[in-house]
Design a protein around this motif. Sequence first.
Motif, short mmCIF file in Angstrom:
data_model
loop_
_atom_site.label_atom_id
_atom_site.label_comp_id
_atom_site.label_asym_id
_atom_site.label_seq_id
_atom_site.Cartn_x
_atom_site.Cartn_y
_atom_site.Cartn_z
N ALA A 293 -30.80 -68.88 -14.10
CA ALA A 293 -31.63 -67.81 -13.36
C ALA A 293 -33.37 -68.19 -13.59
CB ALA A 293 -31.44 -66.50 -13.71
N ILE A 294 -33.81 -67.98 -12.41
CA ILE A 294 -35.18 -68.02 -12.26
C ILE A 294 -35.86 -66.71 -11.78
CG2 ILE A 294 -37.31 -69.26 -11.30
CD1 ILE A 294 -35.43 -71.81 -10.90
N THR A 295 -36.99 -66.44 -12.32
CA THR A 295 -37.74 -65.18 -11.76
C THR A 295 -39.02 -65.66 -11.15
OG1 THR A 295 -37.26 -63.95 -13.68
CG2 THR A 295 -39.05 -63.13 -12.38
N GLN A 296 -38.94 -65.02 -9.63
CA GLN A 296 -40.27 -65.36 -9.04
C GLN A 296 -40.96 -63.94 -8.90
OE1 GLN A 296 -38.86 -67.05 -5.25
NE2 GLN A 296 -38.52 -69.03 -6.31
N HIS A 297 -41.81 -63.83 -9.80
CA HIS A 297 -42.76 -62.51 -9.71
C HIS A 297 -43.56 -62.23 -8.35
CE1 HIS A 297 -41.91 -62.03 -14.01
NE2 HIS A 297 -42.06 -63.24 -14.35
N LYS A 298 -44.11 -62.97 -7.94
CA LYS A 298 -44.68 -62.91 -6.72
C LYS A 298 -43.74 -62.19 -5.46
CE LYS A 298 -48.42 -66.06 -7.17
NZ LYS A 298 -49.23 -66.98 -6.46
N ARG A 299 -42.51 -62.65 -5.68
CA ARG A 299 -41.56 -62.28 -4.64
C ARG A 299 -41.01 -61.07 -5.08
NH1 ARG A 299 -37.97 -67.18 -2.87
NH2 ARG A 299 -37.16 -65.58 -1.54
N GLU A 300 -41.22 -60.79 -6.41
CA GLU A 300 -40.23 -59.82 -7.12
C GLU A 300 -38.65 -59.98 -6.87
OE1 GLU A 300 -41.58 -56.08 -5.79
OE2 GLU A 300 -43.24 -56.15 -7.63
N LEU A 301 -38.23 -61.28 -7.38
CA LEU A 301 -36.85 -61.77 -6.88
C LEU A 301 -36.44 -62.64 -8.25
CD1 LEU A 301 -34.63 -62.48 -4.98
CD2 LEU A 301 -36.06 -64.29 -4.20
N ILE A 302 -35.28 -62.55 -8.68
CA ILE A 302 -34.55 -63.15 -9.47
C ILE A 302 -33.51 -64.09 -8.67
CG2 ILE A 302 -33.00 -63.27 -11.54
CD1 ILE A 302 -34.54 -61.01 -12.63
N ILE A 303 -33.60 -65.34 -8.72
CA ILE A 303 -32.62 -66.42 -8.08
C ILE A 303 -31.58 -66.60 -9.28
CG2 ILE A 303 -31.95 -68.22 -7.08
CD1 ILE A 303 -35.05 -68.14 -6.04
N SER A 304 -30.41 -66.37 -9.40
CA SER A 304 -29.32 -66.52 -10.27
C SER A 304 -28.14 -67.42 -9.76
CB SER A 304 -28.67 -65.17 -10.64
OG SER A 304 -29.83 -64.15 -11.07
N SER A 305 -27.85 -68.25 -10.75
CA SER A 305 -26.70 -69.09 -10.31
C SER A 305 -25.24 -68.34 -10.18
CB SER A 305 -26.70 -70.33 -11.45
OG SER A 305 -25.50 -71.16 -11.24
N LYS A 306 -24.74 -68.56 -9.24
CA LYS A 306 -23.23 -68.14 -9.38
C LYS A 306 -22.39 -68.73 -10.38
CE LYS A 306 -23.07 -65.93 -4.67
NZ LYS A 306 -22.10 -65.82 -3.57
N GLU A 307 -22.56 -69.87 -10.55
CA GLU A 307 -21.72 -70.74 -11.75
C GLU A 307 -21.98 -70.51 -12.91
OE1 GLU A 307 -22.57 -73.45 -7.74
OE2 GLU A 307 -23.82 -72.63 -9.28
N CYS A 308 -23.47 -70.17 -13.40
CA CYS A 308 -23.72 -70.02 -14.81
C CYS A 308 -24.68 -68.80 -15.35
CB CYS A 308 -24.21 -71.65 -15.32
SG CYS A 308 -25.70 -72.03 -14.76
N CYS A 309 -24.78 -68.16 -14.43
CA CYS A 309 -25.45 -66.83 -14.94
C CYS A 309 -24.65 -65.99 -15.47
CB CYS A 309 -26.40 -66.21 -13.85
SG CYS A 309 -27.78 -65.03 -14.45
N THR A 310 -25.16 -65.57 -16.79
CA THR A 310 -24.23 -64.57 -17.57
C THR A 310 -25.06 -63.21 -17.68
OG1 THR A 310 -25.04 -65.49 -19.77
CG2 THR A 310 -23.29 -66.72 -18.68
N PRO A 311 -24.42 -62.12 -18.35
CA PRO A 311 -25.11 -61.00 -18.56
C PRO A 311 -26.46 -61.32 -19.56
CG PRO A 311 -22.65 -60.49 -18.71
CD PRO A 311 -22.93 -62.19 -18.48
N PHE A 312 -26.17 -62.35 -20.61
CA PHE A 312 -27.40 -62.68 -21.27
C PHE A 312 -28.52 -62.90 -20.47
CE2 PHE A 312 -30.01 -66.19 -23.16
CZ PHE A 312 -30.63 -65.27 -24.11
N TYR A 313 -28.21 -64.04 -19.56
CA TYR A 313 -29.49 -64.48 -18.85
C TYR A 313 -30.13 -63.54 -18.00
CZ TYR A 313 -28.32 -69.22 -20.43
OH TYR A 313 -28.24 -70.28 -21.36
#
Length: 143
Positions: free
Chosen positions: A31-51
């Motif tokens: 996952a990546i957080t884009q603060h300016k866009r107030e967006l988190i881009i998360s991977s469908k393959e490997c993003c878990t509750p921890f991330y």
Amino acid sequence: MQYEDIVAMFSRDIENQGYDIEWVFGLDVPAITQHKRELIISSKECCTPFYLQHELIHILFKHVGRLNAFNGNDERNPNEAEANKNAIFRILTFHRDHNWEPNVQNIMEWYGIPSYLENEVECQIVDVYEFTPYDNGIQTMHI
């Protein structure tokens, strides 16, 4: 409670901070957080509750302008270490509040916590559960 329910709950924690989550395929990191866009881009393959919790900590602690995964962002970065530690704390508190057994291996697997953080989970579980050998009728801790 199912895995999907936990993902949905943790996603709502992010959305409650005013951020959207975009789930995508082919992302090189969980996952990546884009603060300016107030967006988190998360991977469908490997993003878990921890991330999800990890990225939430970046939002809550206002970790902006930090390094990213492509230029040296790793667990040695103070923001990453802080996000890891606090994400684990939030997960363990959630787990405890649902009266689930404090089994380190199960917790790491259920929430997708990376193996290099196992020692952190072991250390924090004692504090979060305020565990002593005979608390709450639990005779042994499964570490």
